[in-house]
Write an enzyme that holds these catalytic residues in place. Structure first.
Site, PDB file in Angstrom:
ATOM      1  N   SER A 126      54.121 -37.365 -37.736  1.00  0.00           N
ATOM      2  CA  SER A 126      54.277 -38.689 -37.602  1.00  0.00           C
ATOM      3  C   SER A 126      55.480 -39.017 -38.745  1.00  0.00           C
ATOM      4  O   SER A 126      54.519 -38.484 -39.746  1.00  0.00           O
ATOM      5  CB  SER A 126      53.418 -39.478 -36.215  1.00  0.00           C
ATOM      6  OG  SER A 126      53.788 -40.807 -37.087  1.00  0.00           O
ATOM      7  N   TYR A 152      44.566 -43.376 -37.291  1.00  0.00           N
ATOM      8  CA  TYR A 152      45.578 -42.400 -36.648  1.00  0.00           C
ATOM      9  C   TYR A 152      46.530 -41.389 -37.505  1.00  0.00           C
ATOM     10  O   TYR A 152      46.915 -40.501 -37.182  1.00  0.00           O
ATOM     11  CB  TYR A 152      46.216 -43.105 -35.763  1.00  0.00           C
ATOM     12  CG  TYR A 152      47.664 -42.642 -35.234  1.00  0.00           C
ATOM     13  CD1 TYR A 152      47.758 -41.789 -34.168  1.00  0.00           C
ATOM     14  CD2 TYR A 152      48.747 -42.750 -35.424  1.00  0.00           C
ATOM     15  CE1 TYR A 152      48.596 -40.472 -33.921  1.00  0.00           C
ATOM     16  CE2 TYR A 152      49.984 -42.217 -35.231  1.00  0.00           C
ATOM     17  CZ  TYR A 152      49.409 -40.930 -34.050  1.00  0.00           C
ATOM     18  OH  TYR A 152      51.166 -40.689 -33.694  1.00  0.00           O
ATOM     19  N   LYS A 156      46.439 -37.796 -38.584  1.00  0.00           N
ATOM     20  CA  LYS A 156      48.352 -36.952 -38.850  1.00  0.00           C
ATOM     21  C   LYS A 156      48.081 -35.882 -39.529  1.00  0.00           C
ATOM     22  O   LYS A 156      48.413 -34.806 -40.467  1.00  0.00           O
ATOM     23  CB  LYS A 156      49.620 -37.483 -38.331  1.00  0.00           C
ATOM     24  CG  LYS A 156      49.281 -38.378 -37.230  1.00  0.00           C
ATOM     25  CD  LYS A 156      49.700 -37.521 -35.778  1.00  0.00           C
ATOM     26  CE  LYS A 156      49.566 -37.708 -34.585  1.00  0.00           C
ATOM     27  NZ  LYS A 156      49.784 -36.513 -33.637  1.00  0.00           N
TER      28      LYS A 156
HETATM   29  P1  NAD Z   1      50.834 -39.168 -25.016  1.00  0.00           P
HETATM   30  O1  NAD Z   1      49.325 -39.767 -24.488  1.00  0.00           O
HETATM   31  O2  NAD Z   1      51.757 -39.701 -23.405  1.00  0.00           O
HETATM   32  O3  NAD Z   1      50.323 -37.994 -24.528  1.00  0.00           O
HETATM   33  C1  NAD Z   1      49.386 -37.300 -25.391  1.00  0.00           C
HETATM   34  C2  NAD Z   1      48.487 -36.252 -24.580  1.00  0.00           C
HETATM   35  O4  NAD Z   1      46.603 -35.453 -25.045  1.00  0.00           O
HETATM   36  C3  NAD Z   1      48.163 -37.094 -23.022  1.00  0.00           C
HETATM   37  O5  NAD Z   1      48.201 -36.510 -22.354  1.00  0.00           O
HETATM   38  C4  NAD Z   1      46.829 -36.802 -22.975  1.00  0.00           C
HETATM   39  O6  NAD Z   1      45.584 -37.054 -21.984  1.00  0.00           O
HETATM   40  C5  NAD Z   1      46.258 -35.557 -23.980  1.00  0.00           C
HETATM   41  N1  NAD Z   1      44.812 -35.352 -24.430  1.00  0.00           N
HETATM   42  C6  NAD Z   1      44.281 -36.557 -25.795  1.00  0.00           C
HETATM   43  N2  NAD Z   1      43.333 -36.046 -25.889  1.00  0.00           N
HETATM   44  C7  NAD Z   1      43.081 -34.511 -25.512  1.00  0.00           C
HETATM   45  C8  NAD Z   1      42.048 -33.401 -25.589  1.00  0.00           C
HETATM   46  N3  NAD Z   1      41.026 -33.667 -26.899  1.00  0.00           N
HETATM   47  N4  NAD Z   1      42.234 -32.903 -25.002  1.00  0.00           N
HETATM   48  C9  NAD Z   1      43.578 -32.281 -23.986  1.00  0.00           C
HETATM   49  N5  NAD Z   1      43.862 -33.635 -23.792  1.00  0.00           N
HETATM   50  C10 NAD Z   1      44.343 -34.131 -24.579  1.00  0.00           C
HETATM   51  O7  NAD Z   1      51.532 -39.256 -25.668  1.00  0.00           O
HETATM   52  P2  NAD Z   1      52.835 -38.739 -26.482  1.00  0.00           P
HETATM   53  O8  NAD Z   1      53.652 -39.764 -26.980  1.00  0.00           O
HETATM   54  O9  NAD Z   1      53.324 -37.679 -25.636  1.00  0.00           O
HETATM   55  O10 NAD Z   1      52.351 -38.090 -27.663  1.00  0.00           O
HETATM   56  C11 NAD Z   1      52.292 -36.740 -28.303  1.00  0.00           C
HETATM   57  C12 NAD Z   1      51.943 -36.595 -29.369  1.00  0.00           C
HETATM   58  O11 NAD Z   1      53.108 -36.884 -31.000  1.00  0.00           O
HETATM   59  C13 NAD Z   1      50.700 -37.028 -30.503  1.00  0.00           C
HETATM   60  O12 NAD Z   1      50.030 -35.963 -30.338  1.00  0.00           O
HETATM   61  C14 NAD Z   1      51.087 -37.741 -31.136  1.00  0.00           C
HETATM   62  O13 NAD Z   1      50.367 -38.801 -31.772  1.00  0.00           O
HETATM   63  C15 NAD Z   1      52.426 -37.568 -31.784  1.00  0.00           C
HETATM   64  N6  NAD Z   1      53.438 -38.960 -31.681  1.00  0.00           N
HETATM   65  C16 NAD Z   1      53.915 -40.170 -30.779  1.00  0.00           C
HETATM   66  C17 NAD Z   1      54.854 -41.259 -31.041  1.00  0.00           C
HETATM   67  C18 NAD Z   1      55.125 -41.912 -29.777  1.00  0.00           C
HETATM   68  O14 NAD Z   1      55.374 -42.586 -30.263  1.00  0.00           O
HETATM   69  N7  NAD Z   1      54.808 -41.641 -28.665  1.00  0.00           N
HETATM   70  C19 NAD Z   1      55.218 -40.678 -32.508  1.00  0.00           C
HETATM   71  C20 NAD Z   1      54.514 -40.031 -33.182  1.00  0.00           C
HETATM   72  C21 NAD Z   1      53.923 -39.114 -32.868  1.00  0.00           C
HETATM   73  C1  UD1 Z   2      54.366 -47.799 -33.920  1.00  0.00           C
HETATM   74  C2  UD1 Z   2      52.872 -46.749 -35.327  1.00  0.00           C
HETATM   75  C3  UD1 Z   2      53.562 -45.285 -35.975  1.00  0.00           C
HETATM   76  C4  UD1 Z   2      53.758 -44.876 -34.171  1.00  0.00           C
HETATM   77  C5  UD1 Z   2      55.356 -44.947 -33.866  1.00  0.00           C
HETATM   78  C6  UD1 Z   2      55.503 -44.649 -33.042  1.00  0.00           C
HETATM   79  C7  UD1 Z   2      52.299 -48.935 -35.973  1.00  0.00           C
HETATM   80  C8  UD1 Z   2      51.651 -49.680 -37.616  1.00  0.00           C
HETATM   81  N1  UD1 Z   2      53.230 -47.727 -36.357  1.00  0.00           N
HETATM   82  O1  UD1 Z   2      55.303 -47.308 -34.920  1.00  0.00           O
HETATM   83  O2  UD1 Z   2      52.251 -44.692 -36.710  1.00  0.00           O
HETATM   84  O3  UD1 Z   2      54.061 -43.738 -34.968  1.00  0.00           O
HETATM   85  O4  UD1 Z   2      54.873 -46.429 -33.768  1.00  0.00           O
HETATM   86  O5  UD1 Z   2      55.845 -45.171 -31.824  1.00  0.00           O
HETATM   87  O6  UD1 Z   2      51.582 -49.552 -35.226  1.00  0.00           O
HETATM   88  N2  UD1 Z   2      57.330 -54.736 -32.040  1.00  0.00           N
HETATM   89  C9  UD1 Z   2      57.382 -55.972 -30.761  1.00  0.00           C
HETATM   90  N3  UD1 Z   2      56.947 -56.767 -30.201  1.00  0.00           N
HETATM   91  C10 UD1 Z   2      56.013 -56.032 -29.676  1.00  0.00           C
HETATM   92  C11 UD1 Z   2      55.990 -54.585 -30.078  1.00  0.00           C
HETATM   93  C12 UD1 Z   2      56.447 -54.098 -31.333  1.00  0.00           C
HETATM   94  O7  UD1 Z   2      58.424 -57.520 -31.989  1.00  0.00           O
HETATM   95  O8  UD1 Z   2      55.395 -56.125 -28.529  1.00  0.00           O
HETATM   96  C13 UD1 Z   2      58.401 -54.754 -33.121  1.00  0.00           C
HETATM   97  C14 UD1 Z   2      57.363 -53.383 -34.245  1.00  0.00           C
HETATM   98  O9  UD1 Z   2      56.823 -55.191 -35.325  1.00  0.00           O
HETATM   99  C15 UD1 Z   2      57.965 -52.745 -34.937  1.00  0.00           C
HETATM  100  C16 UD1 Z   2      59.031 -52.569 -33.720  1.00  0.00           C
HETATM  101  O10 UD1 Z   2      59.156 -53.582 -32.312  1.00  0.00           O
HETATM  102  O11 UD1 Z   2      58.766 -54.126 -35.521  1.00  0.00           O
HETATM  103  C17 UD1 Z   2      58.557 -50.774 -33.856  1.00  0.00           C
HETATM  104  O12 UD1 Z   2      57.120 -51.239 -33.051  1.00  0.00           O
HETATM  105  P1  UD1 Z   2      55.964 -49.856 -32.414  1.00  0.00           P
HETATM  106  O13 UD1 Z   2      57.018 -49.298 -31.261  1.00  0.00           O
HETATM  107  O14 UD1 Z   2      55.322 -50.153 -32.349  1.00  0.00           O
HETATM  108  O15 UD1 Z   2      56.340 -48.441 -33.425  1.00  0.00           O
HETATM  109  P2  UD1 Z   2      56.098 -48.740 -34.987  1.00  0.00           P
HETATM  110  O16 UD1 Z   2      55.889 -50.222 -35.179  1.00  0.00           O
HETATM  111  O17 UD1 Z   2      57.294 -48.014 -35.866  1.00  0.00           O
END
Ligand code: NAD
Ligand code: UD1
Length: 334
Positions: A126, A152, A156
């Site tokens: 991330s 969190y 990572k």
């Molecule tokens: P998500 O929660 O939709 O998917 C993660 C999946 O992992 C889920 O289906 C959950 O059931 C499974 N899981 C969690 N713990 C587990 C375990 N111990 N054993 C087996 N399965 C398990 O999340 P996502 O948004 O698809 O994110 C996927 C990856 O990308 C994550 O590692 C997340 O940290 C990373 N990531 C996500 C974002 C985002 O904004 N969505 C941003 C940066 C990084």
């Molecule tokens: C968050 C996580 C980051 C993660 C990323 C992925 C934090 C500090 N960081 O980032 O670790 O990788 O999500 O998606 O949480 N906002 C509003 N109203 C809301 C929700 C969000 O105004 O109800 C604003 C937030 O203040 C931010 C922007 O929307 O400025 C995006 O927020 P969000 O989707 O939570 O992502 P990040 O904060 O960038």
């Protein structure tokens, strides 16, 4: 060449969209997930889109013997590792659960890979690993792990370091760390969207719940930041572009550790996101300005030049595509 890929977390939001791209490109896909934050019906949605239903293992990464069993039966060429907990706020309240699930889960995965000779892994990292930097345009060469505001983010960072150490111990090991910026949108079929359990923390899932009437209004966290319209700016990336980034990474895996930002390179403000959603929907969203959310940075975005140069990958979809596909998802999942 077709490969056998194990996708951990493959019923989740990004994993399921990546499974679709892998299957569409002719790879064989198996999914390992404990369904902690996803639903079994996602497998049907994957089948609806691709005509193929991946083999599913309902296994927890904390169950080391169970993980090893999956590998002994699987004969995998590579792993794409999405499984983990991802709620920033929750990680502050439950740090031990976050370290155990994300870090210990990854150690079990790596031990099972070592035992069965699987040498390739792509990891979901991330932008959060960059912490606070002098410039808001993040480049892969910047130092990571400093000023991280929550457990969190540290999971990572720690997992990245563990993968680097392991690649030193096994020079044949091929690691790709993908640092995602802000994944948004859904598959254009109106399937496989971001639908977390409980009240969402992230902006787009929150907007979706307000739009379908499950939450009363969106609170915009702060309009007094030093940005043009006063709201925070982020680099939003369509989940299908992100999924395609994994395909490019798979094609270019090589021994050692490779690191790429996956983002568009263009920041968009919270107000611009809300306006784009309202424009696509043809209706205003109930909203108000609220105080800043603690820990939020005013702005940051990806420098995606390395992914373009080395992976031949760049985003193709924009915010209007995100809103169109999000509305299609809402329509199918009211
Ligand atoms: P998500 O929660 O939709 O998917 C993660 C999946 O992992 C889920 O289906 C959950 O059931 C499974 N899981 C969690 N713990 C587990 C375990 N111990 N054993 C087996 N399965 C398990 O999340 P996502 O948004 O698809 O994110 C996927 C990856 O990308 C994550 O590692 C997340 O940290 C990373 N990531 C996500 C974002 C985002 O904004 N969505 C941003 C940066 C990084
Ligand atoms: C968050 C996580 C980051 C993660 C990323 C992925 C934090 C500090 N960081 O980032 O670790 O990788 O999500 O998606 O949480 N906002 C509003 N109203 C809301 C929700 C969000 O105004 O109800 C604003 C937030 O203040 C931010 C922007 O929307 O400025 C995006 O927020 P969000 O989707 O939570 O992502 P990040 O904060 O960038």
């Amino acid at each position: 060449m077709s490969q056998r890929i194990l996708v951990t977390g493959g019923t989740g939001y990004i994993g399921s969209n990546t499974a679709v791209e892998l299957l569409s490109a002719g790879h064989e896909v198996e999914i390992l997930d404990n369904l902690y934050n996803s639903k079994i019906e996602v497998l049907d949605e994957i089948e609806q889109i691709t005509g193929k239903k991946p083999k599913f293992h309902q296994v927890d990464l904390l169950d080391e013997a169970g993980v090893t069993r999956v590998f002994k039966e699987g004969n995998f060429d590579a792993v794409i590792h999405f499984a983990g907990y991802k709620a920033v706020g929750e990680s502050v309240d439950k740090p031990l659960e976050y370290y155990e699930n994300n870090v210990t889960g990854t150690l079990h995965l790596l031990k099972a890979m070592r035992e069965t000779g699987v040498k390739k892994i792509i990891f979901s990292s991330s932008a959060t690993v960059y912490g606070v930097q002098e410039s808001p345009e993040y480049v892969e060469t910047m130092q990571t792990g400093g000023h991280l505001s929550n457990p969190y983010g540290r999971t990572k960072y720690f997992i990245e370091e563990i993968l680097k150490d392991y690649s030193v111990a096994d020079p044949e090991f091929q690691v790709c760390l993908l640092r995602y910026f802000n994944p948004v949108g859904a598959h254009p079929a109106g399937l496989l969207g971001d639908d977390p359990n409980g009240i969402p923390n992230n902006l787009m899932p929150f907007i979706m719940r307000v739009a379908n009437g499950h939450l009363p209004e969106l609170k915009i966290f702060g309009d007094d930041y030093p940005t043009e319209d006063g709201t925070c700016r982020r680099d939003y990336i369509h989940v299908v572009d992100l999924a395609k980034g994994h395909m490019a990474a798979l094609d270019h895996l090589k021994p050692g550790v490779s690191i790429y930002n996956l983002g568009s390179g263009k920041p968009t403000s919270v107000k611009e996101i809300v306006t784009a959603f309202e424009r696509a929907r043809g209706e205003e969203l109930p909203k108000s300005i609220a105080p800043r959310r603690s820990g939020d940075l005013p702005e940051f975005w990806a420098n995606p030049a390395k992914a373009k140069a080395e992976l031949n990958w760049q985003t193709e979809l924009d915010i209007d595509d995100v809103m169109r596909d999000t509305l299609a998802y809402i329509a199918k999942h009211a």
